[in-house]
Design an enzyme around this catalytic site. Structure first.
Site, mmCIF file in Angstrom:
data_model
loop_
_atom_site.group_PDB
_atom_site.id
_atom_site.type_symbol
_atom_site.label_atom_id
_atom_site.label_comp_id
_atom_site.label_asym_id
_atom_site.label_seq_id
_atom_site.Cartn_x
_atom_site.Cartn_y
_atom_site.Cartn_z
ATOM 1 N N LYS A 48 -9.206 1.572 -9.711
ATOM 2 C CA LYS A 48 -9.821 2.429 -10.705
ATOM 3 C C LYS A 48 -9.155 3.797 -10.734
ATOM 4 O O LYS A 48 -9.319 4.561 -11.672
ATOM 5 C CB LYS A 48 -11.305 2.633 -10.359
ATOM 6 C CG LYS A 48 -12.120 1.375 -10.324
ATOM 7 C CD LYS A 48 -13.550 1.727 -9.853
ATOM 8 C CE LYS A 48 -14.331 0.475 -9.561
ATOM 9 N NZ LYS A 48 -15.599 0.813 -8.831
ATOM 10 N N GLY A 49 -8.437 4.133 -9.661
ATOM 11 C CA GLY A 49 -7.963 5.508 -9.460
ATOM 12 C C GLY A 49 -7.120 6.067 -10.586
ATOM 13 O O GLY A 49 -7.189 7.253 -10.888
ATOM 14 N N GLU A 104 0.052 4.524 -11.581
ATOM 15 C CA GLU A 104 -0.745 4.603 -10.350
ATOM 16 C C GLU A 104 -1.249 6.036 -10.175
ATOM 17 O O GLU A 104 -0.648 6.986 -10.687
ATOM 18 C CB GLU A 104 0.149 4.156 -9.169
ATOM 19 C CG GLU A 104 -0.447 4.242 -7.802
ATOM 20 C CD GLU A 104 -1.658 3.340 -7.579
ATOM 21 O OE1 GLU A 104 -2.655 3.506 -8.309
ATOM 22 O OE2 GLU A 104 -1.629 2.523 -6.645
ATOM 23 N N ASP A 105 -2.335 6.184 -9.419
ATOM 24 C CA ASP A 105 -2.859 7.530 -9.169
ATOM 25 C C ASP A 105 -2.047 8.265 -8.104
ATOM 26 O O ASP A 105 -1.683 9.425 -8.275
ATOM 27 C CB ASP A 105 -4.349 7.492 -8.797
ATOM 28 C CG ASP A 105 -4.660 6.558 -7.619
ATOM 29 O OD1 ASP A 105 -3.746 5.849 -7.131
ATOM 30 O OD2 ASP A 105 -5.825 6.536 -7.181
ATOM 31 N N ASP A 108 1.180 6.752 -1.338
ATOM 32 C CA ASP A 108 1.000 7.304 0.004
ATOM 33 C C ASP A 108 1.996 6.579 0.930
ATOM 34 O O ASP A 108 3.179 6.913 0.950
ATOM 35 C CB ASP A 108 -0.465 7.070 0.384
ATOM 36 C CG ASP A 108 -0.872 7.696 1.696
ATOM 37 O OD1 ASP A 108 -0.282 8.702 2.083
ATOM 38 O OD2 ASP A 108 -1.797 7.167 2.350
ATOM 39 N N LYS A 136 2.943 11.430 -2.118
ATOM 40 C CA LYS A 136 2.976 12.061 -0.783
ATOM 41 C C LYS A 136 4.212 11.526 -0.082
ATOM 42 O O LYS A 136 4.117 10.617 0.760
ATOM 43 C CB LYS A 136 1.747 11.651 0.035
ATOM 44 C CG LYS A 136 0.411 12.179 -0.429
ATOM 45 C CD LYS A 136 -0.650 11.704 0.583
ATOM 46 C CE LYS A 136 -2.049 11.951 0.132
ATOM 47 N NZ LYS A 136 -3.048 11.261 0.988
ATOM 48 N N ASP A 164 -10.970 8.830 -5.805
ATOM 49 C CA ASP A 164 -12.309 8.840 -5.219
ATOM 50 C C ASP A 164 -12.297 8.976 -3.702
ATOM 51 O O ASP A 164 -11.266 8.818 -3.049
ATOM 52 C CB ASP A 164 -13.015 7.519 -5.538
ATOM 53 C CG ASP A 164 -12.482 6.351 -4.684
ATOM 54 O OD1 ASP A 164 -11.248 6.218 -4.585
ATOM 55 O OD2 ASP A 164 -13.295 5.617 -4.099
ATOM 56 N N ARG A 170 -14.596 10.926 -8.739
ATOM 57 C CA ARG A 170 -13.629 10.566 -9.782
ATOM 58 C C ARG A 170 -13.765 11.461 -11.005
ATOM 59 O O ARG A 170 -12.826 11.656 -11.760
ATOM 60 C CB ARG A 170 -13.834 9.111 -10.223
ATOM 61 C CG ARG A 170 -13.548 8.081 -9.147
ATOM 62 C CD ARG A 170 -13.459 6.705 -9.766
ATOM 63 N NE ARG A 170 -13.587 5.625 -8.793
ATOM 64 C CZ ARG A 170 -12.584 5.135 -8.063
ATOM 65 N NH1 ARG A 170 -11.379 5.640 -8.189
ATOM 66 N NH2 ARG A 170 -12.779 4.148 -7.219
HETATM 67 P P1 5GP Z 1 -0.467 3.310 -0.157
HETATM 68 O O1 5GP Z 1 -0.485 1.820 -0.205
HETATM 69 O O2 5GP Z 1 0.690 3.935 -0.909
HETATM 70 O O3 5GP Z 1 -0.591 3.833 1.251
HETATM 71 O O4 5GP Z 1 -1.812 3.792 -0.806
HETATM 72 C C1 5GP Z 1 -1.999 3.894 -2.162
HETATM 73 C C2 5GP Z 1 -3.465 3.916 -2.479
HETATM 74 O O5 5GP Z 1 -4.204 4.561 -1.434
HETATM 75 C C3 5GP Z 1 -3.750 4.724 -3.726
HETATM 76 O O6 5GP Z 1 -3.724 3.931 -4.871
HETATM 77 C C4 5GP Z 1 -5.122 5.274 -3.443
HETATM 78 O O7 5GP Z 1 -6.087 4.338 -3.829
HETATM 79 C C5 5GP Z 1 -5.178 5.419 -1.952
HETATM 80 N N1 5GP Z 1 -4.891 6.799 -1.489
HETATM 81 C C6 5GP Z 1 -3.811 7.240 -0.799
HETATM 82 N N2 5GP Z 1 -3.899 8.558 -0.551
HETATM 83 C C7 5GP Z 1 -5.059 8.956 -1.108
HETATM 84 C C8 5GP Z 1 -5.706 10.242 -1.221
HETATM 85 O O8 5GP Z 1 -5.251 11.294 -0.744
HETATM 86 N N3 5GP Z 1 -6.878 10.250 -1.891
HETATM 87 C C9 5GP Z 1 -7.435 9.139 -2.448
HETATM 88 N N4 5GP Z 1 -8.599 9.288 -3.077
HETATM 89 N N5 5GP Z 1 -6.859 7.925 -2.359
HETATM 90 C C10 5GP Z 1 -5.676 7.837 -1.708
#
Ligand code: 5GP
Length: 187
Positions: A48-49, A104-105, A108, A136, A164, A170
């Site tokens: 949903k992000g 994508e939001d 990370d 990030k 969220d 959100r």
């Molecule tokens: P990754 O697989 O790249 O580690 O994580 C991506 C997902 O983790 C994003 O789509 C999001 O849902 C969540 N995420 C990563 N960092 C954050 C953050 O700082 N805040 C929030 N709300 N979600 C995050």
């Protein structure tokens, strides 16, 4: 004056303001319009992000795009990536031969999108690129090519503008750092 004033109490600071977001989303829409000129890309919103970012972004793109929605679970209710990625809702239509832009939001560790890109690559899209609101880069654990991003941010847990914590925040118009006391983290 802030709407949602009660939610702002849970932030240590506002990291990106709604004005900065609007400007960056406009610029990204212009860039995508240029880069995909003559094409009809399909933009995939990762629920949903990315929903708030997506609805703003598509209105800044001057091309005959189509939209799709996909839901992926990787985080559960916590603040750190589990590394376990599951497709909860798949695409409604075939993407073979299409130019795909995943929206994508936040990126990370990169695990979610690395996995998703692999899944979509098997479906014979003409091209697959990634547009993220936030990145990030310091947290990356798997290599991932992110073609478009609006903001690089430091290693902090952020909420707002679609992002969220435990399904809340959100609806914050700005993006802020969530106070660690809210999720029991270190300050
Ligand atoms: P990754 O697989 O790249 O580690 O994580 C991506 C997902 O983790 C994003 O789509 C999001 O849902 C969540 N995420 C990563 N960092 C954050 C953050 O700082 N805040 C929030 N709300 N979600 C995050």
């Amino acid at each position: 004056m802030n709407t949602n004033a009660c939610l702002y109490q849970d932030l240590t600071k506002v990291l990106v303001t709604r004005e900065e977001i609007a400007e960056a989303v406009r610029a990204l829409g212009r860039q995508i319009t240029q880069d995909y000129a003559g094409k009809e890309p399909v933009l995939i919103c990762i629920l949903k992000g990315a929903s708030v970012f997506f609805t703003d972004l598509i209105r800044e793109i001057d091309l005959p795009i189509t939209t799709e929605f996909m839901a992926i679970s990787s985080y559960g209710g916590g603040t750190k990536s589990s590394g376990i990625v599951k497709i909860v809702k798949d695409l409604d239509r075939d993407i073979s031969g299409r130019d795909v832009l995943i929206v994508e939001d936040i990126v990370d560790s990169g695990r979610t999108l690395a996995h998703l890109s692999q899944v979509l690559a098997t479906r014979k899209a003409a091209s697959i690129n990634i547009a993220t609101l936030l990145d990030k880069p310091a947290r990356r654990v798997v290599p991932l090519e992110v073609k478009y991003h609006c903001f690089n941010i430091p290693d902090a847990f952020v909420v707002g503008y679609g992002l969220d914590y435990d399904e809340k925040y959100r609806n914050l118009p700005d993006i802020g750092v969530l106070a660690p006391k809210i999720y029991g983290g270190e300050s």
